[in-house]
Design an enzyme around this catalytic site. Structure first.
Site, PDB file in Angstrom:
ATOM      1  N   HIS A 240       0.837  -1.202   0.000  1.00 47.70           N
ATOM      2  CA  HIS A 240       0.000   0.000   0.000  1.00 47.70           C
ATOM      3  C   HIS A 240       0.873   1.254   0.000  1.00 47.70           C
ATOM      4  CE1 HIS A 240      -3.058  -2.933   1.516  1.00 47.70           C
ATOM      5  NE2 HIS A 240      -3.790  -2.256   0.653  1.00 47.70           N
ATOM      6  N   ALA A 242       2.647   4.509  -2.907  1.00 44.76           N
ATOM      7  CA  ALA A 242       2.305   5.372  -4.039  1.00 44.76           C
ATOM      8  C   ALA A 242       2.358   4.627  -5.369  1.00 44.76           C
ATOM      9  CB  ALA A 242       3.250   6.582  -4.071  1.00 44.76           C
ATOM     10  N   HIS A 244       1.400   1.528  -5.850  1.00 41.74           N
ATOM     11  CA  HIS A 244       0.092   0.872  -5.956  1.00 41.74           C
ATOM     12  C   HIS A 244      -0.972   1.868  -6.406  1.00 41.74           C
ATOM     13  CE1 HIS A 244      -3.591  -1.257  -4.963  1.00 41.74           C
ATOM     14  NE2 HIS A 244      -3.875  -0.359  -4.036  1.00 41.74           N
ATOM     15  N   ASP A 281      -6.072   4.978  -1.318  1.00 41.48           N
ATOM     16  CA  ASP A 281      -5.391   4.377  -0.164  1.00 41.48           C
ATOM     17  C   ASP A 281      -4.497   5.395   0.536  1.00 41.48           C
ATOM     18  OD1 ASP A 281      -6.355   1.793   0.121  1.00 41.48           O
ATOM     19  OD2 ASP A 281      -5.004   0.967  -1.390  1.00 41.48           O
ATOM     20  N   ASP A 390      -8.743  -1.591  -8.195  1.00 36.99           N
ATOM     21  CA  ASP A 390      -8.072  -1.747  -6.916  1.00 36.99           C
ATOM     22  C   ASP A 390      -7.514  -3.152  -6.730  1.00 36.99           C
ATOM     23  OD1 ASP A 390      -7.126  -1.047  -4.427  1.00 36.99           O
ATOM     24  OD2 ASP A 390      -9.028  -1.408  -3.413  1.00 36.99           O
ATOM     25  N   GLN A 441      -2.961 -16.310  -2.567  1.00 46.03           N
ATOM     26  CA  GLN A 441      -3.380 -15.794  -3.862  1.00 46.03           C
ATOM     27  C   GLN A 441      -4.474 -16.637  -4.502  1.00 46.03           C
ATOM     28  OE1 GLN A 441      -2.526 -12.789  -5.167  1.00 46.03           O
ATOM     29  NE2 GLN A 441      -1.645 -12.612  -3.126  1.00 46.03           N
TER      30      GLN A 441
END
Length: 516
Positions: A240, A242, A244, A281, A390, A441
């Protein structure tokens, strides 16, 4: 040092909690030299956004410290009379401490109960010798070297860009020409822009859509806003951060170019979509909502354990919009409308409400009643587009998707280690001993990503949608090949269908907004 406190005329009859008043994170730094040049964030005093103390009647307190220059202190106050006590406590504590220890890069969110400092939660220890070399590589990129060499030789600069910064020259400029490609490598772009991918990409997109001219945005204010947004992301977070935010903004741009949306969305919708993607975020602490709740963090109490992080991201974005006065040229009603709709978009990224939005989307598609001529329907489609952007990492090519998977799992496991250290209940998917990257995942793709993107493909059945689903299937197969126990667990699930369909889904969604 010149201090300038600014408070709006707001009711202050409610007592402010002591833990809010005692927070040194209440003060925000911003060097005047950092507002326009997007320097190395590691060399800046970290900014902290405005403290906001919200109650049921939406009263708030905003506190700012601006223009750090020298050791001479000339306080200038603009505040309501009822705020005197608050200022005395904040001023005496913060200025005294900072005059002794200097301007350390402190972030919001340090929690006294655990002693967890969000500034260093995800930071890595580095050898002393590696820091200067990395800073040199960051400051003297290929583009800067090439430009300076040309200037020294007296050669004219070719193809000047009057709107964009000089750093767009060379490879970064070439990448921006293909910013609408789903294979866009945001990691490479971030390196080419010296860690300023969010600023440059968002600025370029706003200009590309003609929004700067249409809304008559002040170039300096816009630049300052984007720099402050990027600066308020915690770059020590593995996921989380910049980069992203820049990746989500690029994905949002791809969705906005889809035929159904391109033909229906207004310029106002596009502006909202890009701003929401860039700030969705903002100031993320690197831990999820359940962690904040069980540690009694002040943000959880402030927002009553409901969409805690998303509310904080939204309020932080609004604080920067007001600080930079980006929309000061618009009527007050329009500015408030932008803030409200920006909040609606950011709040939609709360993954704990995934089923709510997905069911509504599925119902619209089943009944075929989505009318993009309707403003509320267009806004709902924007919400779904932002949700897809997102969590679109599993739908990227494997080379990019794998990097994102490793980063988000690293953040999960680091939180789990913190919970173990302080003998707290370990959040789902955060136990590195019980989970692997592949298992995390596979579960996330199966129960969160696949249902959402299947419905998006029903809404927008285009080449891009099919490409995303194709990458999703290939990536899931790749992770399954790395997880030999996956087949065994799926066979056990066949004997208990209820457990297989419900428990994993709730386990993934219980992460709050960690993945998003």
């Amino acid at each position: 040092m010149e201090l300038c406190y600014q408070l709006p005329v707001l009711p202050l009859d409610r007592p402010v909690p002591k833990h809010v008043l005692s927070r040194r994170g209440a003060i925000s730094f911003s060097s005047s030299s950092s507002l326009f040049g997007a320097p190395d964030p590691r060399q800046l005093s970290q900014r902290r956004g405005a403290i906001s103390y919200d109650s049921s009647d939406q009263t708030a307190l905003y506190i700012r410290m601006l223009a750090v220059t020298n050791k001479t202190i000339k306080p200038s106050f603009v505040f309501t009379p009822g705020a005197c006590v608050i200022f005395k406590q904040l001023f005496s504590r913060d200025v005294r401490v900072r005059s002794q220890v200097g301007f350390e890069p402190e972030r919001r969110g340090s929690h006294p109960y655990l002693g967890v400092d969000f500034r260093t939660l995800h930071s890595r220890a580095e050898s002393a010798g590696s820091i200067p070399a990395r800073r040199i590589r960051r400051l003297f990129s290929f583009q800067r070297h090439l430009l300076s060499s040309r200037l020294l030789r007296g050669a004219p600069h070719l193809n000047p860009l009057h709107i964009l910064d000089e750093d767009y020259c060379g490879q970064a400029k070439c990448m921006l020409e293909k910013v609408g490609s789903w294979n866009f490598d945001i990691f490479l772009f971030d390196r080419l822009t010296n860690g300023n991918s969010l600023v440059f990409l968002t600025f370029n997109l706003l200009n590309q859509y003609g929004l700067i001219e249409l809304f008559q945005l002040d170039m300096v204010k816009l630049r300052r806003f984007l720099v402050l947004v990027q600066e308020d992301y915690h770059n020590q977070n593995p996921y989380h951060n910049a980069v992203h935010a820049a990746d989500v903004t690029q994905a949002m741009h791809c969705y906005l170019r889809e035929p159904k949306l391109a033909q229906s969305l207004t310029s106002f919708d596009i502006l909202l979509g890009l701003l929401a993607a860039a700030t969705h975020d903002l100031d993320h602490p690197g831990v999820n909502q359940p962690f904040l709740i069980k540690t009694n963090h002040y943000l959880a109490a402030l927002y009553r354990n409901t969409s805690v992080l998303e509310n904080h991201h939204w309020r932080s974005a609004v604080g920067l919009l007001r600080e930079t006065e980006l929309f000061s040229n618009l009527p007050a009603e329009d500015s408030l409308s932008i803030e409200r709709q920006l909040g609606s978009l950011i709040l939609a990224t709360d993954i704990s409400r995934q089923n709510e939005y997905l069911s509504r989307f599925r119902t619209h598609l089943d009944e075929n009643d989505l009318c993009l001529g309707n403003a509320s329907h267009r806004h709902f489609v924007l919400q779904m587009a932002l949700k897809c952007a997102d969590i679109c990492n599993p739908c990227r090519p494997w080379e990019l998707s794998k990097q994102w998977s490793e980063k988000v799992t690293e953040e999960f496991f680091h939180q789990g280690d913190i919970e173990k250290k302080h003998k707290l209940e370990i959040s789902p998917l955060c136990d590195s001993e019980a989970n692997t990257i592949a298992s995390v995942q596979i579960g996330f793709m199966t129960y969160v990503v696949e249902p959402l993107f299947a419905e998006w493909a029903r809404f927008s059945d285009t080449r891009l949608s099919q490409t995303m689903l194709g990458h999703l299937g290939l990536n899931k197969a790749s992770w399954s090949a790395m997880e030999p126990e996956a087949s065994g667990s799926s066979e056990e699930g066949e004997s208990e269908p209820g457990r297989a369909t419900e428990e994993p889904s709730s386990r993934v969604l219980s992460q709050g907004s960690q993945e998003s």
